[in-house]
Design a protein around this motif. Structure first.
Motif, short mmCIF file in Angstrom:
data_model
loop_
_atom_site.label_atom_id
_atom_site.label_comp_id
_atom_site.label_asym_id
_atom_site.label_seq_id
_atom_site.Cartn_x
_atom_site.Cartn_y
_atom_site.Cartn_z
N LYS A 1 12.06 -1.82 15.62
CA LYS A 1 10.62 -1.90 15.38
C LYS A 1 10.02 -0.48 15.32
O LYS A 1 9.17 -0.18 14.46
CB LYS A 1 9.93 -2.71 16.48
CG LYS A 1 8.44 -2.93 16.20
CD LYS A 1 7.75 -3.76 17.27
CE LYS A 1 6.33 -4.14 16.86
NZ LYS A 1 5.50 -3.00 16.46
N ALA A 2 10.48 0.39 16.22
CA ALA A 2 9.98 1.77 16.23
C ALA A 2 10.31 2.48 14.91
O ALA A 2 9.50 3.23 14.37
CB ALA A 2 10.59 2.54 17.40
N ILE A 3 11.52 2.22 14.39
CA ILE A 3 11.92 2.83 13.12
C ILE A 3 11.03 2.31 12.00
O ILE A 3 10.48 3.07 11.20
CB ILE A 3 13.41 2.54 12.82
CG1 ILE A 3 14.31 3.28 13.82
CG2 ILE A 3 13.77 2.97 11.40
CD1 ILE A 3 15.80 2.93 13.74
N HIS A 4 10.87 0.99 11.95
CA HIS A 4 10.03 0.39 10.90
C HIS A 4 8.60 0.92 10.96
O HIS A 4 8.02 1.32 9.94
CB HIS A 4 10.02 -1.14 11.02
CG HIS A 4 9.11 -1.80 10.03
ND1 HIS A 4 7.80 -2.13 10.34
CD2 HIS A 4 9.28 -2.13 8.72
CE1 HIS A 4 7.22 -2.65 9.27
NE2 HIS A 4 8.09 -2.66 8.28
N ASP A 5 8.02 0.92 12.16
CA ASP A 5 6.62 1.35 12.31
C ASP A 5 6.44 2.83 11.97
O ASP A 5 5.45 3.21 11.33
CB ASP A 5 6.12 1.07 13.74
CG ASP A 5 6.00 -0.43 14.03
OD1 ASP A 5 6.15 -1.23 13.08
OD2 ASP A 5 5.77 -0.79 15.20
N GLY A 6 7.39 3.67 12.41
CA GLY A 6 7.30 5.11 12.14
C GLY A 6 7.38 5.41 10.66
O GLY A 6 6.60 6.20 10.11
N VAL A 7 8.31 4.76 9.99
CA VAL A 7 8.51 4.96 8.55
C VAL A 7 7.26 4.52 7.78
O VAL A 7 6.82 5.19 6.85
CB VAL A 7 9.77 4.17 8.11
CG1 VAL A 7 9.80 3.94 6.62
CG2 VAL A 7 11.04 4.92 8.55
N LYS A 8 6.69 3.40 8.21
CA LYS A 8 5.48 2.88 7.56
C LYS A 8 4.30 3.84 7.77
O LYS A 8 3.56 4.15 6.84
CB LYS A 8 5.17 1.49 8.15
CG LYS A 8 4.17 0.70 7.32
CD LYS A 8 4.04 -0.72 7.85
CE LYS A 8 2.93 -1.45 7.10
NZ LYS A 8 2.66 -2.75 7.69
N LYS A 9 4.16 4.32 9.00
CA LYS A 9 3.06 5.22 9.36
C LYS A 9 3.09 6.51 8.53
O LYS A 9 2.06 7.00 8.10
CB LYS A 9 3.18 5.54 10.86
CG LYS A 9 2.09 6.42 11.44
CD LYS A 9 2.30 6.49 12.95
CE LYS A 9 1.53 7.58 13.62
NZ LYS A 9 1.80 7.61 15.07
N PHE A 10 4.29 7.04 8.30
CA PHE A 10 4.42 8.31 7.59
C PHE A 10 4.70 8.15 6.09
O PHE A 10 4.80 9.13 5.37
CB PHE A 10 5.55 9.16 8.22
CG PHE A 10 5.14 9.84 9.50
CD1 PHE A 10 4.69 11.15 9.50
CD2 PHE A 10 5.18 9.16 10.71
CE1 PHE A 10 4.30 11.77 10.67
CE2 PHE A 10 4.79 9.76 11.89
CZ PHE A 10 4.35 11.08 11.87
N GLY A 11 4.86 6.89 5.66
CA GLY A 11 5.22 6.67 4.25
C GLY A 11 6.57 7.30 3.92
O GLY A 11 6.81 7.76 2.80
N ALA A 12 7.45 7.33 4.92
CA ALA A 12 8.73 8.04 4.79
C ALA A 12 9.86 7.07 4.44
O ALA A 12 9.70 5.85 4.50
CB ALA A 12 9.05 8.75 6.10
#
Length: 420
Positions: free
Chosen positions: A271-282
């Motif tokens: 979940k942390a990976i998904h949320d972080g990637v979404k937040k940064f558009g990465a």
């Protein structure tokens, strides 16, 4: 710095030790596409695994190509020469188009003092107050700090440069995707340390498209993450910020992304990976996702009959040779010998008892983490069985493939890339 082959935004590393599951793995990426997200498969198999099994990288390439053709996959796909160095690269040159540059042995080896001094002089922006957008507190550094970090990582980065230049000579620039792995070190890099490493990589003119830093916690083989999820989340997001800043500052490829190594079955951080990637558009590369060899064993056990017998036999042999099998993986497994059932007990199990102990379902009371990890490193036993093991896979292809596809899509792709 980014002409030529490009790794798309989302990719998943899939291991296929016996080169029989490429189609089942690709089927999970097809399901992802049907669900609206492009996840690109990167097949990987290390030199050590090829040595143990007695296989060649060309066989992995052939299996991937056949799967792509049979399923009509028109998106990109890659074959990763996993953890190669100058000594092992030769056999991977022709079949591979993704190279993980393994410089772990050189991390901490001091670089030449004049090279370190030249690096520090070349990068005054790293000395003093370093402000990285999206990280609340600026970092305070001085020349001594930057010199220390350069001293720890510069020799490793220079060696990565050597390997990269050999690859360019042999394959041509832009004909492969380079990854640099920095995860095999004693402590996680801070964002400013990662920035220093990326500056050194840019100096070496390596157009890396993925980087694997070290994170807090234990990333054991085939089992869940052990550590502080909040701390991992902070480190993951700060690394994303450092990479975005380094792309702008040092002209690194714009598709440079984080690679999470030993990514298999780290359910509590997905979940942390998904949320972080979404937040940064990465983008993100999760390597290796889904322990395919264990899904093969689960499929065989589920099939019953001779399939279950082979699964039990693999366990008995692994149990008898556990010390030898575990030694190469000592830093990435935690097996409690007291929790390992004896082969006599396992021989009395039904299909359901075997699969319940092995399948990574933490809600099942019968799930046994030590049993799972021993079998994870026990693929050498199946390799010794040779044709007998491969014929069992072929005879039970449908049930094995179902386990491989379901595991990769439901437990890995969905939470990481779809947030489900």
């Amino acid at each position: 710095m980014s002409d030529g082959l490009r790794l798309p935004k989302f990719s998943v590393g899939v291991g296929d030790r016996f080169a029989h599951q490429a189609k089942a793995q690709l089927a999970a990426c097809v399901l992802a596409a049907d669900a609206g997200v492009e996840v690109i498969p990167v097949w990987n198999k290390s030199n050590r695994e090829h040595m143990i099994i007695g296989s060649e990288p060309s066989q992995t390439r052939k299996a991937a190509d056949v799967a792509v053709k049979e399923l009509g996959w028109t998106k990109p796909y890659f074959l990763d020469a996993d953890h190669i160095n100058l000594k092992t690269v030769e056999r991977f040159l022709a079949p591979c188009d993704f190279f993980t540059l393994d410089v772990a042995d050189l991390i901490g080896q001091p670089a030449k003092p004049e090279a370190v001094a030249a690096f520090v002089k070349r990068h005054p922006e790293l000395v003093g107050t370093v402000t990285i957008p999206h990280i609340a507190e600026p970092f305070k550094t001085d020349e001594t700090f930057v010199t220390g970090v350069a001293n720890k990582f510069l020799a490793a980065v220079q060696h990565a440069g050597e390997i990269y230049r050999l690859l360019v000579e042999k394959k041509g620039a832009g004909n492969f995707v380079p990854e640099v792995s920095m995860d095999e070190t004693d402590s996680p890099q801070t964002p400013v340390e990662l920035l220093i490493i990326l500056a050194a990589i840019a100096d070496e003119k390596i157009p890396i498209q993925t980087i694997a830093p070290k994170f807090t916690g234990r990333f054991n083989k085939g089992v869940d993450y052990v550590g502080d999820v909040a701390q991992f989340t902070k480190e993951f997001e700060e690394d994303l910020a450092a990479i975005a800043f380094a792309i702008r500052t040092y002209g690194l490829p714009e598709n440079l992304k984080l690679s999470v190594h030993s990514g298999s079955d780290k359910f509590s951080i997905y979940k942390a990976i998904h949320d972080g990637v979404k937040k940064f558009g990465a983008g993100v590369h999760v390597k290796t996702a889904g322990t395919t060899w264990l899904e093969e064993l689960i499929g065989l056990a589920e099939a019953g009959g001779s399939g279950l017998e082979i699964a039990k036999e693999v366990y008995a042999d692994a149990y008898a040779h556990s010390e030898e099998l575990c030694a190469p993986y000592a830093t990435v497994i935690d097996i409690d010998p007291a929790k390992l059932p004896t082969p006599e007990v396992v021989n009395s199990w039904t299909s359901e008892q075997f699969t319940s102990a092995l399948r990574h379902d933490q809600s099942n009371k019968a799930y046994n983490q030590s049993f799972r990890q021993l079998l994870h490193v026990g693929f050498k036993v199946a390799a010794k069985m040779g044709d007998r093991y491969l014929k069992a896979l072929e005879a039970n292809e449908e049930i094995v493939a179902k386990n491989v596809t379901t595991n990769l899509f439901e437990r890995h792709i969905k939470p990481v890339f779809l947030g489900l």
